[in-house]
Write an enzyme that holds these catalytic residues in place. Structure first.
Site, short mmCIF file in Angstrom:
data_model
loop_
_atom_site.label_atom_id
_atom_site.label_comp_id
_atom_site.label_asym_id
_atom_site.label_seq_id
_atom_site.Cartn_x
_atom_site.Cartn_y
_atom_site.Cartn_z
N ALA A 182 -3.74 7.90 -5.04
CA ALA A 182 -2.36 7.33 -5.03
C ALA A 182 -2.34 5.98 -5.47
CB ALA A 182 -1.49 7.40 -3.84
N GLY A 237 0.87 -1.24 0.19
CA GLY A 237 0.14 0.07 -0.05
C GLY A 237 0.85 0.95 -0.03
N ASN A 238 0.18 2.60 0.42
CA ASN A 238 0.86 3.65 0.42
C ASN A 238 0.45 4.42 1.36
OD1 ASN A 238 -0.81 5.53 -1.00
ND2 ASN A 238 -0.71 4.08 -2.86
N ARG A 239 0.88 5.52 1.56
CA ARG A 239 0.55 6.55 2.71
C ARG A 239 -0.67 7.35 2.51
NH1 ARG A 239 5.20 9.43 4.54
NH2 ARG A 239 4.01 10.35 6.14
N SER A 240 -1.22 7.31 1.42
CA SER A 240 -2.30 8.25 0.96
C SER A 240 -3.39 8.24 1.98
CB SER A 240 -2.70 8.13 -0.35
OG SER A 240 -3.95 8.89 -0.61
#
Ligand code: CTP
Length: 396
Positions: free
Chosen positions: A270, A204-207
């Site tokens: 994102a 995943g990512n931090r969005s």
């Protein structure tokens, strides 16, 4: 700071107007409450007086001022009526001015925001709906009521929007850049997609999705029908339909579907650029491994493929999350993605990027426009970019 008249009608939702008043005061506005006689049966005048910029008013004849409605009407930058009963809506639609609130609205050129509250049967009644249509045609902003608990334990549509939602409508209406988006469909993507590795793990990512949600809210407040395709679900908001997705492939499918008849697409999500080549249907075990390699394959570029297709005369807004060479990457993405506007942020800056309430962005358009916004709210970014998008449309 704006001068706001807060009209309060006679319904149980009058208690919510107290929270709304607190929010408007906390945002720095000068607020004068006007209660109808029946509103005072639900919440006392003193409660509003104690919290407002000046004492709450009820009657045309209680002050030394012989014509309070004209003074209040002229002084207001905006009039917000919450809750608005069927009776108030009818008065405003039919030019009746027989109490301080209705007379003030009639004596004012200010924008009016109305948050109706009533039982479902009343809300659906033909006369109420006819009056609402009249008000919409006259340019009033209606904050649609939601579905939920009503008075006396009933459940249905007609519940006044929450005070924070009404405050969002007030803020967006006060924005000098406001564009009328009634009848337009706006599709926004938000959040960080997740690519499953096995049933318990993902890439995943931090969005947080906050920037996309801000776009959805502003567009909805300006009258658009909004579809929010999001990997991070958010609380319900009037006129915003959420489509919750997980992976980039799901987001791609939803965006291609929802883009149909869209006037504007904002790709604030994102999106994961890669997915795991082989998903493990059982949990990958640690035992016996000192290292492991995940084979990844590229996801498609959703924005580029949407913007490249011939469907519709839609405007496209893309984002660019960068850690270096912002300007260079922005120009590159503006053209490689084929978008009308690109919004770039350096995600390493404090007060910008992931999971913050503020953002610092550089905005470029294909017509040569350029905006720089330093540590402003994500709502302000949305306001400025939406205004620029529709200004470009006007110019073309
Ligand atoms: N985007 C997309 N599909 C992808 C990747 C990104 O639609 N598979 C969109 C994003 O929503 C954003 C824009 O493209 O509007 C730019 O995303 P960004 O992550 O900044 O750039 P990438 O194209 O992924 O390129 P890079 O990661 O190499 O900077």
């Amino acid at each position: 700071m704006a001068r706001i008249v807060l009209g309060v009608g006679g319904g149980i939702a009058a208690y919510k107007a107290v929270y709304l008043l607190r929010t408007l005061m906390a945002e720095g506005h000068f607020v004068t409450p006007i209660l109808t006689e029946s509103a005072t049966k639900f919440v006392g005048q003193t409660t509003f007086s104690a919290l407002a910029s000046e004492p709450a008013k009820v009657s045309l004849f209680e002050d030394a001022d012989p014509i309070p409605h004209t003074h209040l009407g002229r002084f207001a930058d905006l009039i917000c009526i919450a809750p608005a009963t069927a009776d108030i809506i009818s008065k405003l639609a039919n030019g009746v001015a027989n109490d301080l609130l209705s007379a003030t609205v009639m004596a004012s050129r200010a924008q009016v925001v109305i948050a109706p509250a009533m039982h479902e049967e009343m809300w659906e009644n033909f006369a109420v709906q006819k009056n609402v249509r009249v008000l919409l045609e006259a340019g009033y902003i209606i904050v649609p009521p939601s579905h939920g608990s009503l008075a006396a334990g009933d459940i249905g549509v007609g519940r006044m929007a929450e005070p924070d939602v009404v405050a969002d409508f007030v803020r967006c209406t006060l924005a000098s850049e406001r564009v009328d988006l009634a009848g337009k469909k706006v599709v926004v993507s938000a959040g960080g997609t997740r690519e499953a590795i096995d049933p318990v793990r993902f890439i995943g990512n931090r969005s947080s999705g906050k920037q996309g949600i801000a776009f959805a809210k502003v567009a909805a407040c300006w009258g658009a029908e909004v579809v929010l395709v999001t990997a991070n679900p958010s609380p319900e908001f009037p006129r915003v339909r959420q489509v919750v997705v997980t992976s980039a492939a799901e987001m791609s499918e939803a965006m291609h579907l929802e883009r149909d008849r869209a006037d504007l697409v904002v790709m604030a999500a994102a999106v994961s650029d890669f997915r795991v080549q082989t998903f493990s249907s059982t949990k990958i075990k640690r035992e016996g491994r000192s290292r492991m390699t995940l084979e990844l394959e590229a996801n498609s570029d959703i924005l580029a493929s949407l913007a490249a297709s011939e469907l519709g005369c839609c405007l496209y807004v893309g984002f660019a999350a960068e850690t270096d060479a912002l300007e260079e990457n922005l120009v590159k993405k503006l053209y490689s993605k084929g978008v009308d506007i690109i919004v770039g942020n350096d995600v390493t800056k404090p007060g910008a990027g992931f999971d913050t309430d503020t953002n610092s962005v550089t905005v470029l358009s294909k017509s040569g426009d350029r905006l720089t916004l330093e540590e402003v709210s994500k709502e302000t970014v949305a306001v400025k970019v939406l205004a620029l998008a529709y200004e470009m449309r006007e110019r073309s």
